[in-house]
Design a protein around this motif. Structure first.
Motif, PDB file in Angstrom:
ATOM      1  N   THR A   1      28.355 -12.013 -38.570  1.00  0.00           N
ATOM      2  CA  THR A   1      27.483 -13.183 -38.760  1.00  0.00           C
ATOM      3  C   THR A   1      26.637 -13.446 -37.520  1.00  0.00           C
ATOM      4  OG1 THR A   1      29.087 -14.182 -40.275  1.00  0.00           O
ATOM      5  CG2 THR A   1      27.436 -15.646 -39.311  1.00  0.00           C
ATOM      6  N   LEU A   2      27.251 -13.395 -36.345  1.00  0.00           N
ATOM      7  CA  LEU A   2      26.511 -13.643 -35.109  1.00  0.00           C
ATOM      8  C   LEU A   2      25.486 -12.548 -34.847  1.00  0.00           C
ATOM      9  CD1 LEU A   2      29.319 -15.021 -32.760  1.00  0.00           C
ATOM     10  CD2 LEU A   2      27.508 -16.306 -33.915  1.00  0.00           C
ATOM     11  N   ILE A   3      25.834 -11.317 -35.156  1.00  0.00           N
ATOM     12  CA  ILE A   3      24.866 -10.219 -34.990  1.00  0.00           C
ATOM     13  C   ILE A   3      23.671 -10.425 -35.914  1.00  0.00           C
ATOM     14  CG2 ILE A   3      24.495  -7.746 -35.374  1.00  0.00           C
ATOM     15  CD1 ILE A   3      27.422  -7.338 -34.423  1.00  0.00           C
ATOM     16  N   GLU A   4      23.932 -10.750 -37.177  1.00  0.00           N
ATOM     17  CA  GLU A   4      22.848 -10.990 -38.134  1.00  0.00           C
ATOM     18  C   GLU A   4      21.960 -12.153 -37.694  1.00  0.00           C
ATOM     19  OE1 GLU A   4      25.077 -11.596 -41.658  1.00  0.00           O
ATOM     20  OE2 GLU A   4      25.444  -9.460 -42.014  1.00  0.00           O
ATOM     21  N   ASN A   5      22.583 -13.210 -37.168  1.00  0.00           N
ATOM     22  CA  ASN A   5      21.822 -14.386 -36.746  1.00  0.00           C
ATOM     23  C   ASN A   5      20.994 -14.138 -35.489  1.00  0.00           C
ATOM     24  OD1 ASN A   5      22.942 -15.745 -38.891  1.00  0.00           O
ATOM     25  ND2 ASN A   5      24.428 -16.905 -37.659  1.00  0.00           N
ATOM     26  N   ASN A   6      21.364 -13.113 -34.730  1.00  0.00           N
ATOM     27  CA  ASN A   6      20.675 -12.836 -33.469  1.00  0.00           C
ATOM     28  C   ASN A   6      19.932 -11.498 -33.487  1.00  0.00           C
ATOM     29  OD1 ASN A   6      21.586 -14.952 -31.174  1.00  0.00           O
ATOM     30  ND2 ASN A   6      23.282 -14.640 -32.602  1.00  0.00           N
ATOM     31  N   LEU A   7      19.756 -10.934 -34.677  1.00  0.00           N
ATOM     32  CA  LEU A   7      19.091  -9.647 -34.825  1.00  0.00           C
ATOM     33  C   LEU A   7      17.573  -9.807 -34.685  1.00  0.00           C
ATOM     34  CD1 LEU A   7      19.846  -6.679 -35.473  1.00  0.00           C
ATOM     35  CD2 LEU A   7      19.418  -7.214 -37.884  1.00  0.00           C
ATOM     36  N   LEU A   8      16.979  -8.966 -33.854  1.00  0.00           N
ATOM     37  CA  LEU A   8      15.536  -9.004 -33.608  1.00  0.00           C
ATOM     38  C   LEU A   8      14.824  -7.946 -34.457  1.00  0.00           C
ATOM     39  CD1 LEU A   8      15.677  -9.408 -29.730  1.00  0.00           C
ATOM     40  CD2 LEU A   8      15.275 -11.202 -31.431  1.00  0.00           C
ATOM     41  N   PRO A   9      13.522  -8.084 -34.636  1.00  0.00           N
ATOM     42  CA  PRO A   9      12.776  -7.131 -35.485  1.00  0.00           C
ATOM     43  C   PRO A   9      12.946  -5.671 -35.073  1.00  0.00           C
ATOM     44  CG  PRO A   9      11.432  -9.053 -35.022  1.00  0.00           C
ATOM     45  CD  PRO A   9      12.656  -9.183 -34.172  1.00  0.00           C
ATOM     46  N   ASP A  10      13.155  -5.412 -33.773  1.00  0.00           N
ATOM     47  CA  ASP A  10      13.296  -4.017 -33.319  1.00  0.00           C
ATOM     48  C   ASP A  10      14.731  -3.509 -33.446  1.00  0.00           C
ATOM     49  OD1 ASP A  10      14.590  -5.408 -31.349  1.00  0.00           O
ATOM     50  OD2 ASP A  10      13.425  -4.609 -29.688  1.00  0.00           O
ATOM     51  N   LYS A  11      15.582  -4.273 -34.152  1.00  0.00           N
ATOM     52  CA  LYS A  11      16.989  -3.933 -34.404  1.00  0.00           C
ATOM     53  C   LYS A  11      17.898  -4.126 -33.189  1.00  0.00           C
ATOM     54  CE  LYS A  11      15.913  -2.759 -38.578  1.00  0.00           C
ATOM     55  NZ  LYS A  11      16.173  -3.710 -39.679  1.00  0.00           N
ATOM     56  N   SER A  12      17.341  -4.657 -32.109  1.00  0.00           N
ATOM     57  CA  SER A  12      18.202  -5.032 -30.985  1.00  0.00           C
ATOM     58  C   SER A  12      18.790  -6.414 -31.271  1.00  0.00           C
ATOM     59  CB  SER A  12      17.401  -5.051 -29.680  1.00  0.00           C
ATOM     60  OG  SER A  12      16.399  -6.058 -29.727  1.00  0.00           O
ATOM     61  N   VAL A  13      19.779  -6.806 -30.476  1.00  0.00           N
ATOM     62  CA  VAL A  13      20.478  -8.072 -30.704  1.00  0.00           C
ATOM     63  C   VAL A  13      20.437  -8.899 -29.425  1.00  0.00           C
ATOM     64  CG1 VAL A  13      22.663  -9.164 -31.369  1.00  0.00           C
ATOM     65  CG2 VAL A  13      22.019  -6.969 -32.375  1.00  0.00           C
ATOM     66  N   LYS A  14      19.949 -10.125 -29.541  1.00  0.00           N
ATOM     67  CA  LYS A  14      19.973 -11.004 -28.370  1.00  0.00           C
ATOM     68  C   LYS A  14      21.368 -11.625 -28.239  1.00  0.00           C
ATOM     69  CE  LYS A  14      18.149 -15.068 -30.812  1.00  0.00           C
ATOM     70  NZ  LYS A  14      17.108 -16.118 -30.839  1.00  0.00           N
ATOM     71  N   ASN A  15      21.678 -12.087 -27.039  1.00  0.00           N
ATOM     72  CA  ASN A  15      22.968 -12.736 -26.748  1.00  0.00           C
ATOM     73  C   ASN A  15      24.160 -11.813 -27.018  1.00  0.00           C
ATOM     74  OD1 ASN A  15      21.686 -15.265 -26.145  1.00  0.00           O
ATOM     75  ND2 ASN A  15      21.533 -15.676 -28.338  1.00  0.00           N
ATOM     76  N   GLU A  16      23.985 -10.522 -26.790  1.00  0.00           N
ATOM     77  CA  GLU A  16      25.049  -9.569 -27.101  1.00  0.00           C
ATOM     78  C   GLU A  16      26.333  -9.862 -26.328  1.00  0.00           C
ATOM     79  OE1 GLU A  16      23.975  -5.312 -28.701  1.00  0.00           O
ATOM     80  OE2 GLU A  16      23.104  -5.589 -26.705  1.00  0.00           O
ATOM     81  N   LYS A  17      26.208 -10.157 -25.045  1.00  0.00           N
ATOM     82  CA  LYS A  17      27.410 -10.381 -24.238  1.00  0.00           C
ATOM     83  C   LYS A  17      28.196 -11.578 -24.753  1.00  0.00           C
ATOM     84  CE  LYS A  17      28.993 -10.557 -19.450  1.00  0.00           C
ATOM     85  NZ  LYS A  17      28.583 -10.503 -18.017  1.00  0.00           N
ATOM     86  N   ALA A  18      27.491 -12.635 -25.139  1.00  0.00           N
ATOM     87  CA  ALA A  18      28.167 -13.823 -25.673  1.00  0.00           C
ATOM     88  C   ALA A  18      28.829 -13.517 -27.014  1.00  0.00           C
ATOM     89  CB  ALA A  18      27.180 -14.970 -25.828  1.00  0.00           C
ATOM     90  N   ILE A  19      28.215 -12.648 -27.810  1.00  0.00           N
ATOM     91  CA  ILE A  19      28.773 -12.306 -29.127  1.00  0.00           C
ATOM     92  C   ILE A  19      30.029 -11.466 -28.965  1.00  0.00           C
ATOM     93  CG2 ILE A  19      28.379 -11.070 -31.292  1.00  0.00           C
ATOM     94  CD1 ILE A  19      25.386 -11.773 -30.992  1.00  0.00           C
ATOM     95  N   TYR A  20      29.931 -10.361 -28.210  1.00  0.00           N
ATOM     96  CA  TYR A  20      31.134  -9.526 -28.098  1.00  0.00           C
ATOM     97  C   TYR A  20      32.202 -10.199 -27.236  1.00  0.00           C
ATOM     98  CZ  TYR A  20      29.435  -7.317 -23.635  1.00  0.00           C
ATOM     99  OH  TYR A  20      28.994  -7.051 -22.354  1.00  0.00           O
ATOM    100  N   GLY A  21      31.769 -11.083 -26.330  1.00  0.00           N
ATOM    101  CA  GLY A  21      32.742 -11.837 -25.545  1.00  0.00           C
ATOM    102  C   GLY A  21      33.516 -12.826 -26.396  1.00  0.00           C
ATOM    103  N   SER A  22      32.820 -13.519 -27.289  1.00  0.00           N
ATOM    104  CA  SER A  22      33.483 -14.492 -28.167  1.00  0.00           C
ATOM    105  C   SER A  22      34.499 -13.803 -29.064  1.00  0.00           C
ATOM    106  CB  SER A  22      32.437 -15.210 -29.030  1.00  0.00           C
ATOM    107  OG  SER A  22      31.522 -15.923 -28.234  1.00  0.00           O
ATOM    108  N   ALA A  23      34.088 -12.689 -29.680  1.00  0.00           N
ATOM    109  CA  ALA A  23      34.987 -11.968 -30.581  1.00  0.00           C
ATOM    110  C   ALA A  23      36.187 -11.400 -29.830  1.00  0.00           C
ATOM    111  CB  ALA A  23      34.226 -10.849 -31.285  1.00  0.00           C
ATOM    112  N   ALA A  24      35.952 -10.886 -28.620  1.00  0.00           N
ATOM    113  CA  ALA A  24      37.038 -10.281 -27.850  1.00  0.00           C
ATOM    114  C   ALA A  24      38.075 -11.311 -27.428  1.00  0.00           C
ATOM    115  CB  ALA A  24      36.471  -9.572 -26.615  1.00  0.00           C
ATOM    116  N   VAL A  25      37.632 -12.519 -27.085  1.00  0.00           N
ATOM    117  CA  VAL A  25      38.582 -13.573 -26.708  1.00  0.00           C
ATOM    118  C   VAL A  25      39.453 -13.951 -27.903  1.00  0.00           C
ATOM    119  CG1 VAL A  25      38.754 -16.006 -26.085  1.00  0.00           C
ATOM    120  CG2 VAL A  25      37.257 -14.494 -24.791  1.00  0.00           C
TER     121      VAL A  25
END
Length: 520
Positions: free
Chosen positions: A271-295
């Motif tokens: 869900t967070l990846i989809e919400n932060n997906l950019l037109p070039d298929k990169s993802v903004k806020n990646e560190k916060a996303i994988y950090g949240s899931a990892a915790v």
């Protein structure tokens, strides 16, 4: 006469001057504690294992706020809820930093974890992400999942009771991995579950927060090769780094690829990846996303396991409480069904057992330390910026002024039955006000954890009679209540006998498992 007045004025001025200086010195006095040694401070007096007991002893001599130094690092140990709430809750704006943990964060690779970061952009973003999925309303979406895995745990235990602790760990991890990544735990050899166990074990090399020389002098000694601290430390740090990568980047990339391919299962990460997906298929806020899931992955798969094991210990040692709880459960369910999370308000005694389990054997006996972001004064004490604050959670939760007979497991302390109908008391300190942390550092997954504990306890009580194992002479084998301390505290090995209360209860387990499978 004039000279006498003049001399009197000088005397008063001198008195006021020196009194003011005395007050200023007193106001800048650090809290009292055991006498430190030069340079080392109290490092040699800081217990390597079970420091909470020593901290409680120091309270008797120095008061409820004890001052220490560790190689020049100022530390206070807080031994009462009053002091902890005043500092960590009411003053959370300046008490929400973490002590410098360069060993864990920078050199261990866990700098993405909200538990290691200070309030700021990354911290605030991760906290917002986690609250989005774990607030009181959001947790209700997981009730079916939590209930399914609680029943799965109990079914596995019914089939092979000797491995009840393995089943606890596997099914608890199944909850977390489904929520965080949409990953389904298929069997006991699931590599995602094994990663959690390896990661939690790896933290032992780090020692108590803020006590290793790399934590104390990161810029001076942090760049040196790990091997100067010994081969065991060097190899241990490689495992810490490996676990950090495998519990953050690896699962994140897998889910990201699934999102881009359109095959991702709904989860926090997708869900967070989809919400932060950019037109070039990169993802903004990646560190916060994988950090949240990892915790979520790391903490949730270990802490709840400890509380479930503690509940089983309590049922072994307090059979009268077990029987009493079963009477309340039976009175509501009438043997016709298994409990659901919608039954919580109707079974306050089970809610009281959850609270008492958290109080009786806290998951993190010393809490997770905080640090001051600026100078502060408390009572007559001066606390400089960067002072580490350790709250002795086990002492807080076993304070006899709050909880009479604190070593006893007594859910009744939270129950009001005077009106003839059971309800939770509001005039007793709720252990959940402490067990899940304070202020901005309060555990974001507390509602999820509470729901998991409640349905697991209620279902265990519905299906099983839980009793002590016996030796060859027929004598009960009493468990060792000295826990294995680490970041999370766990009971030592213990044996448990699970006897089905009826064949009907077991059949209900199977039928509802089939129903959940059909709904998926």
């Amino acid at each position: 006469m004039g000279s006498i007045t003049y001399l009197f004025a000088i005397a008063v001025a001198a008195y006021l001057f020196f009194d003011q200086r005395s007050r200023a010195r007193k106001a800048r006095r650090f809290p009292p504690g055991p006498k430190p040694l030069p340079f080392l401070g109290n490092a040699l007096q800081f217990p390597a294992s079970d420091p909470g007991e020593k901290f409680a002893e120091w309270e008797k001599e120095f008061g409820d706020v004890v001052g220490l130094t560790l190689y020049g690092q100022k530390v206070i140990v807080v031994n009462t809820y009053t002091a902890a709430a005043e500092l960590l809750e009411k003053r959370s704006s300046i008490y929400s930093n973490r002590p410098q943990r360069a060993l864990f964060a920078k050199y261990g690779g866990w700098d993405f974890a909200i538990s290691a970061t200070n309030p700021g952009e990354l911290f605030n973003l991760e906290r917002r992400f986690l609250n989005q999925f774990f607030n009181t309303s959001a947790v209700k979406r997981y009730f079916n999942l939590i209930t399914k895995n609680a029943r799965r745990y109990i079914s596995l235990t019914a089939n092979d009771p000797t491995r009840f602790r393995d089943w606890n760990r596997i099914t608890t991890a199944a909850n977390i991995l489904s929520v965080a990544y949409g990953h389904e735990v298929a069997d006991e050899n699931d590599e995602w579950v094994e990663r959690t166990e390896q990661a939690m074990k790896s933290f032992g090399v780090l020692g108590p927060p803020g006590t290793h020389p790399i934590d104390i002098f990161p810029s001076q000694v942090g760049y040196l090769p790990f091997r100067i601290w010994g081969l065991k430390f060097s190899e241990g740090m490689k495992i810490v780094q490996k676990c950090a990568h495998e519990m953050s980047i690896v699962p994140y990339k897998l889910v990201k690829d699934q999102v881009l391919a359109g095959t991702a299962v709904p989860s926090l990460s997708s869900t967070l990846i989809e919400n932060n997906l950019l037109p070039d298929k990169s993802v903004k806020n990646e560190k916060a996303i994988y950090g949240s899931a990892a915790v979520v992955y790391m903490a949730g798969a270990d802490t709840t396991v400890s509380s479930i094991d503690s509940f089983l210990l309590a049922m072994l040692l307090y059979p009268d409480i077990q029987k009493k709880a079963q009477r309340y459960v039976d009175g509501l369910l009438q043997g016709e069904r298994l409990p659901t999370l919608e039954d919580r308000d109707s079974l306050p005694y089970i809610q009281a057992i959850v609270k008492e389990t958290l109080r009786w054997q806290p998951i993190v006996p010393l809490g997770l330390p905080h640090s001051l972001s600026q100078d502060d004064t408390y009572r007559d004490y001066f606390l400089p910026a960067d002072t580490m604050v350790i709250y002795n959670l086990r002492r807080l939760l076993r304070d006899p002024t709050e909880y009479p007979e604190p070593d006893q497991f007594k859910p009744e302390r939270f129950i009001d039955s005077d009106a003839g109908q059971l309800k939770l008391r509001t005039d007793v300190r709720d252990p959940e006000d402490m067990a899940f942390g304070f202020g901005k550092r309060i555990c974001p997954g507390r509602h999820f954890a509470n729901a998991t504990l409640w349905i697991t306890f209620a279902t265990l009580l519905t299906v099983f009679d839980i009793s002590l194992a016996k030796n060859e002479a027929g004598e009960p084998i009493l468990p060792d209540l000295q826990y294995v301390n680490g970041t999370v505290s766990h009971p030592k090995h213990f044996q448990c006998v699970f006897r089905a209360r009826s064949e009907h209860a077991l059949s209900l387990l199977q039928s509802t498992s089939d129903l959940f499978d059909a709904l998926e």
